[in-house]
Design a protein around this motif. Structure first.
Motif, PDB file in Angstrom:
ATOM      1  N   LEU B 127      31.007 -28.085 -14.520  1.00 30.04           N
ATOM      2  CA  LEU B 127      32.433 -28.032 -14.156  1.00 30.04           C
ATOM      3  C   LEU B 127      33.138 -29.326 -14.576  1.00 30.04           C
ATOM      4  O   LEU B 127      34.252 -29.298 -15.097  1.00 30.04           O
ATOM      5  N   ILE B 128      32.459 -30.438 -14.348  1.00 28.70           N
ATOM      6  CA  ILE B 128      33.044 -31.735 -14.724  1.00 28.70           C
ATOM      7  C   ILE B 128      33.164 -31.829 -16.250  1.00 28.70           C
ATOM      8  O   ILE B 128      34.163 -32.303 -16.775  1.00 28.70           O
ATOM      9  N   ALA B 129      32.124 -31.358 -16.927  1.00 24.58           N
ATOM     10  CA  ALA B 129      32.154 -31.398 -18.399  1.00 24.58           C
ATOM     11  C   ALA B 129      33.314 -30.570 -18.956  1.00 24.58           C
ATOM     12  O   ALA B 129      33.833 -30.869 -20.038  1.00 24.58           O
ATOM     13  N   GLY B 130      33.737 -29.570 -18.202  1.00 18.57           N
ATOM     14  CA  GLY B 130      34.838 -28.721 -18.664  1.00 18.57           C
ATOM     15  C   GLY B 130      36.211 -29.310 -18.412  1.00 18.57           C
ATOM     16  O   GLY B 130      37.217 -28.770 -18.878  1.00 18.57           O
ATOM     17  N   LEU B 131      36.249 -30.443 -17.707  1.00 19.49           N
ATOM     18  CA  LEU B 131      37.548 -31.076 -17.430  1.00 19.49           C
ATOM     19  C   LEU B 131      38.092 -31.746 -18.694  1.00 19.49           C
ATOM     20  O   LEU B 131      37.311 -32.176 -19.547  1.00 19.49           O
ATOM     21  N   PRO B 133      39.309 -34.793 -20.932  1.00 19.98           N
ATOM     22  CA  PRO B 133      38.806 -36.178 -20.883  1.00 19.98           C
ATOM     23  C   PRO B 133      39.652 -37.112 -20.026  1.00 19.98           C
ATOM     24  O   PRO B 133      39.128 -38.026 -19.386  1.00 19.98           O
ATOM     25  N   LYS B 134      40.939 -36.866 -19.993  1.00 17.77           N
ATOM     26  CA  LYS B 134      41.840 -37.720 -19.220  1.00 17.77           C
ATOM     27  C   LYS B 134      41.485 -37.693 -17.726  1.00 17.77           C
ATOM     28  O   LYS B 134      41.649 -38.694 -17.028  1.00 17.77           O
ATOM     29  N   LEU B 135      41.010 -36.541 -17.253  1.00 17.63           N
ATOM     30  CA  LEU B 135      40.621 -36.405 -15.840  1.00 17.63           C
ATOM     31  C   LEU B 135      39.128 -36.651 -15.658  1.00 17.63           C
ATOM     32  O   LEU B 135      38.694 -37.162 -14.628  1.00 17.63           O
ATOM     33  N   ARG B 136      38.372 -36.266 -16.663  1.00 20.40           N
ATOM     34  CA  ARG B 136      36.913 -36.363 -16.557  1.00 20.40           C
ATOM     35  C   ARG B 136      36.450 -37.820 -16.498  1.00 20.40           C
ATOM     36  O   ARG B 136      35.580 -38.158 -15.672  1.00 20.40           O
ATOM     37  N   ASP B 137      37.015 -38.682 -17.333  1.00 19.66           N
ATOM     38  CA  ASP B 137      36.530 -40.059 -17.417  1.00 19.66           C
ATOM     39  C   ASP B 137      36.683 -40.825 -16.093  1.00 19.66           C
ATOM     40  O   ASP B 137      35.709 -41.435 -15.626  1.00 19.66           O
ATOM     41  N   PRO B 138      37.848 -40.809 -15.459  1.00 18.39           N
ATOM     42  CA  PRO B 138      37.943 -41.520 -14.168  1.00 18.39           C
ATOM     43  C   PRO B 138      37.030 -40.932 -13.102  1.00 18.39           C
ATOM     44  O   PRO B 138      36.419 -41.673 -12.329  1.00 18.39           O
ATOM     45  N   LEU B 139      36.896 -39.610 -13.122  1.00 18.07           N
ATOM     46  CA  LEU B 139      36.048 -38.972 -12.110  1.00 18.07           C
ATOM     47  C   LEU B 139      34.582 -39.367 -12.317  1.00 18.07           C
ATOM     48  O   LEU B 139      33.877 -39.717 -11.368  1.00 18.07           O
ATOM     49  N   THR B 140      34.146 -39.333 -13.561  1.00 16.38           N
ATOM     50  CA  THR B 140      32.750 -39.692 -13.878  1.00 16.38           C
ATOM     51  C   THR B 140      32.462 -41.123 -13.449  1.00 16.38           C
ATOM     52  O   THR B 140      31.437 -41.401 -12.818  1.00 16.38           O
ATOM     53  N   ILE B 158      43.601 -48.624 -17.910  1.00 15.81           N
ATOM     54  CA  ILE B 158      44.806 -48.045 -17.301  1.00 15.81           C
ATOM     55  C   ILE B 158      45.001 -48.708 -15.928  1.00 15.81           C
ATOM     56  O   ILE B 158      44.118 -49.444 -15.473  1.00 15.81           O
ATOM     57  N   ASN B 159      46.146 -48.456 -15.272  1.00 16.92           N
ATOM     58  CA  ASN B 159      46.329 -49.118 -13.970  1.00 16.92           C
ATOM     59  C   ASN B 159      45.659 -48.313 -12.839  1.00 16.92           C
ATOM     60  O   ASN B 159      45.292 -47.151 -13.028  1.00 16.92           O
ATOM     61  N   GLU B 160      45.546 -48.984 -11.711  1.00 17.19           N
ATOM     62  CA  GLU B 160      44.795 -48.412 -10.586  1.00 17.19           C
ATOM     63  C   GLU B 160      45.468 -47.147 -10.049  1.00 17.19           C
ATOM     64  O   GLU B 160      44.780 -46.176  -9.669  1.00 17.19           O
ATOM     65  N   PHE B 168      42.697 -37.537  -8.071  1.00 15.44           N
ATOM     66  CA  PHE B 168      43.214 -36.481  -7.201  1.00 15.44           C
ATOM     67  C   PHE B 168      43.347 -35.177  -7.981  1.00 15.44           C
ATOM     68  O   PHE B 168      42.930 -34.109  -7.521  1.00 15.44           O
ATOM     69  N   ARG B 169      43.898 -35.259  -9.173  1.00 11.01           N
ATOM     70  CA  ARG B 169      44.083 -34.050  -9.995  1.00 11.01           C
ATOM     71  C   ARG B 169      42.737 -33.451 -10.406  1.00 11.01           C
ATOM     72  O   ARG B 169      42.558 -32.220 -10.431  1.00 11.01           O
ATOM     73  N   ALA B 170      41.795 -34.321 -10.714  1.00 17.39           N
ATOM     74  CA  ALA B 170      40.459 -33.845 -11.137  1.00 17.39           C
ATOM     75  C   ALA B 170      39.787 -33.084  -9.995  1.00 17.39           C
ATOM     76  O   ALA B 170      39.206 -32.005 -10.205  1.00 17.39           O
TER      77      ALA B 170
END
Lengths: 195, 188
Positions: B127-131, B133-140, B158-160, B168-170
């Motif tokens: 599921l994470i791999a399907g995100l 990259p913009k959302l996947r990288d911070p989540l990972t 990027i900023n905090e 949150f979106r991820a």
């Protein structure tokens, strides 16, 4: 938030926590250190190899340039030596010309190349034809030929008279000129006094 | 004499750099490994990435003294190495097996305690791999134990606030996908 959503939220929290929990196999640091140390030893060796490669390439380039310059020097010397032997070198010493040429590149050409040039000049000089008469006879110019033809065709008496005329012309004597004053005026007494 | 002093200084400098590098390995090898693992999801690959990271650090060993935050710097290199390795690998499409989905459903039906099996973890990975990259990288990166949102922000450049927003979106996207899986709306 309904109970199902809450459950999903809790499940996700737990799953993400487990997702990030990774433990390296024991001895990771030691293995990395071994690799890093091995790489540290490789780096100077690679640098040495690079330095050696650069040095050998530079040496090869220098040798190539030196060989090329010495070859062209030899060719120049040969070209000077094979130029027309008698007429062009009339009144001049060919050796002087070639040595001057060789001397022009003194700064760049090494001792060996100069020695080689000297030997090639010596060899060429030995092959050059030798003449009994000095200075060697030269071919007549157009004017010389015309004069010779005139002398051959003209009778001796006439030639003698021409020579005599030429002599008379050289014996001519012109008296000093006396220029009288203009308009028959008497000269100025002051000028007279000065004279 | 002066040459000897310069040579000694050079040797001392090299030794200091080597010591600093060895200290960096001892202190940050675990973090580097976890970052690599969070991206690559494979122990062998994560270890290779860890070694590659420190070999890259070795190239800049003379600059080690001048680096203010060595931890963040090493972490950024680890992240770059791992993402480069991931792009070399072909991306796995989301394909949850029937057993895994059944297990996932059973864990939600009437169970108070949530059980997480290997199969279910693999569902999350996919599921994470399907995100995007913009959302996947911070989540990972945020799943790595030691990484705070500030650290994630430093690594990703990027900023905090952006990190928090993307996290949150991820999570929201993941929840939606999980709901879809539980309701049998996914395509297997």
């Amino acid at each position: 938030m309904n109970p199902k959503e809450q459950k999903i939220d809790r499940w996700l929290d737990a799953a993400l926590k487990q997702y990030g929990a990774a433990h390296p196999s024991p001895g990771l640091e030691a293995r990395v250190l071994v690799t890093v140390r091995a790489e540290m030893q490789h780096v100077p060796t690679r640098r040495k190899l690079w330095a050696l490669a650069v040095a050998s390439a530079t040496a090869a380039a220098i040798i190539a340039v030196w060989l090329a310059s010495s070859t062209s020097q030899g060719r120049n010397g040969q070209a000077t030596l094979t130029s027309p032997p008698v007429s062009a070198n009339h009144g001049k010493k060919p050796e002087a010309k070639t040595t001057a040429l060789a001397g022009a590149g003194k700064g760049t050409v090494g001792l060996k190349s100069r020695r080689r040039t000297y030997l090639s000049i010596k060899h060429a000089a030995a092959q050059r034809p030798k003449f009994d008469q000095f200075p060697s006879p030269r071919t007549l110019s157009q004017e010389d030929k015309l004069l010779l033809m005139y002398v051959r065709q003209t009778p001796r008496d006439e030639l003698a008279s021409v020579i005599a005329q030429e002599k008379n012309v050289s014996d001519l004597y012109i008296n000093d000129l006396e220029i009288p004053p203009l308009g028959g005026e008497t000269p100025d007494p002051e000028i007279k006094e000065r004279n | 004499m002066a040459e000897l002093v310069i040579a000694n200084q050079a040797v001392t400098g090299v030794r200091m750099a080597e010591d600093a590098l060895e200290n960096a390995v001892r202190e940050h090898a675990g973090l580097v490994y976890r970052i690599a693992y969070s991206v690559l999801r494979d122990h062998h690959e994560a270890e290779d990435a860890t070694q590659e990271t420190f070999i890259r650090v070795l190239r800049y060993r003379k600059k080690l003294d001048g680096i203010r935050d060595l931890r963040s710097w090493v972490a950024r290199i680890a992240w770059r190495v791992a993402t480069e390795r991931r792009t070399r690998r072909s991306e796995v499409a989301f394909e949850a097996s029937g057993d895994a989905v059944a297990q996932l459903r059973s864990s939600f039906i009437g169970a108070e305690e949530i059980l997480l099996g290997t199969e279910m973890l693999s569902i999350l990975e996919r599921l994470i791999a399907g995100l995007p990259p913009k959302l996947r990288d911070p989540l990972t990166l945020s799943t790595v134990e030691e990484m705070s949102p500030a650290d994630v922000a430093t690594i990703l450049g990027i900023n905090e606030a952006a990190v928090r927003s993307r996290l949150f979106r991820a999570r929201h996207v993941l929840k939606l996908k999980l709901s879809a899986l539980l309701e049998g709306r996914h395509e297997s």
